[in-house]
Design an enzyme around this catalytic site. Structure first.
Site, PDB file in Angstrom:
ATOM      1  N   LYS A 289      -1.792  -8.219   7.370  1.00  0.00           N
ATOM      2  CA  LYS A 289      -1.131  -7.998   6.078  1.00  0.00           C
ATOM      3  C   LYS A 289       0.277  -8.600   6.100  1.00  0.00           C
ATOM      4  O   LYS A 289       0.959  -8.523   7.127  1.00  0.00           O
ATOM      5  CB  LYS A 289      -1.003  -6.476   5.846  1.00  0.00           C
ATOM      6  CG  LYS A 289      -1.844  -5.941   4.700  1.00  0.00           C
ATOM      7  CD  LYS A 289      -1.491  -4.492   4.454  1.00  0.00           C
ATOM      8  CE  LYS A 289      -2.367  -3.727   3.534  1.00  0.00           C
ATOM      9  NZ  LYS A 289      -3.092  -4.337   2.471  1.00  0.00           N
TER      10      LYS A 289
ATOM     11  N   ASP B 268      -4.920  -0.628   7.806  1.00  0.00           N
ATOM     12  CA  ASP B 268      -5.488  -1.945   7.455  1.00  0.00           C
ATOM     13  C   ASP B 268      -4.485  -3.087   7.584  1.00  0.00           C
ATOM     14  O   ASP B 268      -4.618  -4.101   6.903  1.00  0.00           O
ATOM     15  CB  ASP B 268      -6.057  -1.888   6.026  1.00  0.00           C
ATOM     16  CG  ASP B 268      -4.972  -1.635   4.986  1.00  0.00           C
ATOM     17  OD1 ASP B 268      -3.875  -1.193   5.364  1.00  0.00           O
ATOM     18  OD2 ASP B 268      -5.224  -1.887   3.799  1.00  0.00           O
TER      19      ASP B 268
ATOM     20  N   ARG C  70     -13.127  -9.490   8.462  1.00  0.00           N
ATOM     21  CA  ARG C  70     -14.287  -9.470   7.566  1.00  0.00           C
ATOM     22  C   ARG C  70     -15.437 -10.205   8.259  1.00  0.00           C
ATOM     23  O   ARG C  70     -15.276 -11.354   8.683  1.00  0.00           O
ATOM     24  CB  ARG C  70     -13.920 -10.141   6.246  1.00  0.00           C
ATOM     25  CG  ARG C  70     -14.958  -9.956   5.176  1.00  0.00           C
ATOM     26  CD  ARG C  70     -14.390 -10.348   3.828  1.00  0.00           C
ATOM     27  NE  ARG C  70     -13.418  -9.393   3.310  1.00  0.00           N
ATOM     28  CZ  ARG C  70     -12.500  -9.687   2.401  1.00  0.00           C
ATOM     29  NH1 ARG C  70     -12.414 -10.893   1.907  1.00  0.00           N
ATOM     30  NH2 ARG C  70     -11.667  -8.749   1.979  1.00  0.00           N
TER      31      ARG C  70
ATOM     32  N   LYS D 137     -19.461   1.641  -4.661  1.00  0.00           N
ATOM     33  CA  LYS D 137     -18.404   2.128  -5.553  1.00  0.00           C
ATOM     34  C   LYS D 137     -18.914   2.052  -7.001  1.00  0.00           C
ATOM     35  O   LYS D 137     -19.848   1.297  -7.299  1.00  0.00           O
ATOM     36  CB  LYS D 137     -17.141   1.279  -5.379  1.00  0.00           C
ATOM     37  CG  LYS D 137     -16.387   1.673  -4.115  1.00  0.00           C
ATOM     38  CD  LYS D 137     -15.115   0.883  -3.914  1.00  0.00           C
ATOM     39  CE  LYS D 137     -14.090   1.074  -4.992  1.00  0.00           C
ATOM     40  NZ  LYS D 137     -12.775   0.473  -4.623  1.00  0.00           N
TER      41      LYS D 137
ATOM     42  N   HIS E 232     -17.367  -0.390   5.635  1.00  0.00           N
ATOM     43  CA  HIS E 232     -15.999  -0.431   6.169  1.00  0.00           C
ATOM     44  C   HIS E 232     -15.867   0.456   7.402  1.00  0.00           C
ATOM     45  O   HIS E 232     -16.334   1.593   7.402  1.00  0.00           O
ATOM     46  CB  HIS E 232     -14.992   0.091   5.135  1.00  0.00           C
ATOM     47  CG  HIS E 232     -14.830  -0.802   3.938  1.00  0.00           C
ATOM     48  ND1 HIS E 232     -13.851  -0.606   2.992  1.00  0.00           N
ATOM     49  CD2 HIS E 232     -15.509  -1.898   3.536  1.00  0.00           C
ATOM     50  CE1 HIS E 232     -13.956  -1.547   2.059  1.00  0.00           C
ATOM     51  NE2 HIS E 232     -14.954  -2.331   2.359  1.00  0.00           N
TER      52      HIS E 232
ATOM     53  N   GLU F 225      -9.037  -2.676  10.627  1.00  0.00           N
ATOM     54  CA  GLU F 225     -10.025  -2.413   9.569  1.00  0.00           C
ATOM     55  C   GLU F 225     -11.078  -3.520   9.605  1.00  0.00           C
ATOM     56  O   GLU F 225     -10.737  -4.713   9.634  1.00  0.00           O
ATOM     57  CB  GLU F 225      -9.363  -2.407   8.190  1.00  0.00           C
ATOM     58  CG  GLU F 225     -10.370  -2.024   7.108  1.00  0.00           C
ATOM     59  CD  GLU F 225      -9.922  -2.377   5.687  1.00  0.00           C
ATOM     60  OE1 GLU F 225      -9.721  -1.462   4.896  1.00  0.00           O
ATOM     61  OE2 GLU F 225      -9.772  -3.584   5.400  1.00  0.00           O
TER      62      GLU F 225
END
Ligand code: 0O2
Length: 227
Positions: free
Chosen positions: A70, A97, A102, A137, A145, A164
């Site tokens: 991040k 995170d 990914r 969702k 996740h 994450e």
């Protein structure tokens, strides 16, 4: 402005406060190195699993892996949203995170296989799992996740670091990437019709994922019969 100078400026803007700013900047840089090393460790674990499984099964369960740390702005923004004073200690204490990976899998069952294989490794601690595949969702988002803790060994000792992990199929990634571009976190440009259309696309994609898995299983069964 060099990359380091830019990061330092962002740090001054977002992590202001009393005390020696350079000392806090050094601590921030050290923490980012720690996250970067943790991401590389976990990424290597997935690469090793993929190589081994490709060799054993003659097909690759993982299509691609991407990772990111991040940005300081994003870290500070998230801490502020959580109502937490942005300090270096607050990052490791409150954010799961900062380091993200990914993993794009070929089929739905590959997601569960590689996630389980990773979770079983004895230097990995699973801190949290959110299964947005079994329980998507409301907007249709699907992904698996995990937050894991991994030890990073530095000269002065071991630091447990959170990473994450998002695991999804190529098809789920197609939807999530486009939805992210168009809509995710961009308030104001939404209608019930757009939301319903996006959800319907997610459902079509999920049904296609399930059919592709069915086709693979039929091919595998035919191959077994021929043996
Ligand atoms: P970005 O821009 O991708 O980095 P958290 O905010 O992580 O503390 P949350 O939201 O409960 O808590 O976490 P969750 O549900 O595990 O989701 C975290 C990440 O999943 C997001 O990261 C997105 O990458 C992805 N994600 C979750 N929901 C959606 C969605 O509806 N659409 C898309 N496209 N992605 C989603 P960030 O940091 O929020 O965003």
């Amino acid at each position: 402005m060099s990359d380091t100078q830019e990061r330092e400026k962002l740090f001054r803007d977002f992590f202001g406060g009393s005390g020696d700013v350079m000392e806090r900047f050094d601590a921030f840089q050290a923490l980012m190195v720690q996250y970067d090393c943790a991401v590389r460790e976990v990424r290597t674990k997935f690469e090793v699993l993929n190589e081994e499984l490709t060799y054993r099964t003659s097909r690759n369960p993982i299509e691609s892996i991407s990772s990111r740390i991040k940005t300081p702005i994003s870290i500070a923004g998230k801490l502020r949203r959580l109502g937490i004073e942005p300090t270096v200690d607050a990052i490791a204490d409150n954010l799961n995170d900062v380091a993200g990976i990914r993993v794009i899998c070929s089929f739905i069952d590959d997601i569960y296989s590689v996630a389980e294989m990773l979770a079983k490794q004895d230097d990995i601690t699973v801190v949290q799992v959110k299964d947005y595949i079994r329980k998507p969702k409301l907007n249709g988002y699907r992904s698996y996740h995990m937050i894991v803790e991994v030890p990073v060994f530095f000269s002065e000792g071991k630091r447990l670091t959170r990473v994450e992990i998002q695991l999804r199929t190529v098809a789920m990634d197609f939807w999530a990437s486009l939805e992210h571009q168009m809509k995710y976190k961009q308030d104001g440009a939404d209608t019930p019709e757009i939301a319903a259309e996006l959800k319907s696309c997610a459902e079509t994609i999920a049904a296609t994922d399930a059919r592709m898995l069915g086709i693979r299983k039929r091919i595998e069964a035919l191959r077994e019969q021929k043996k």
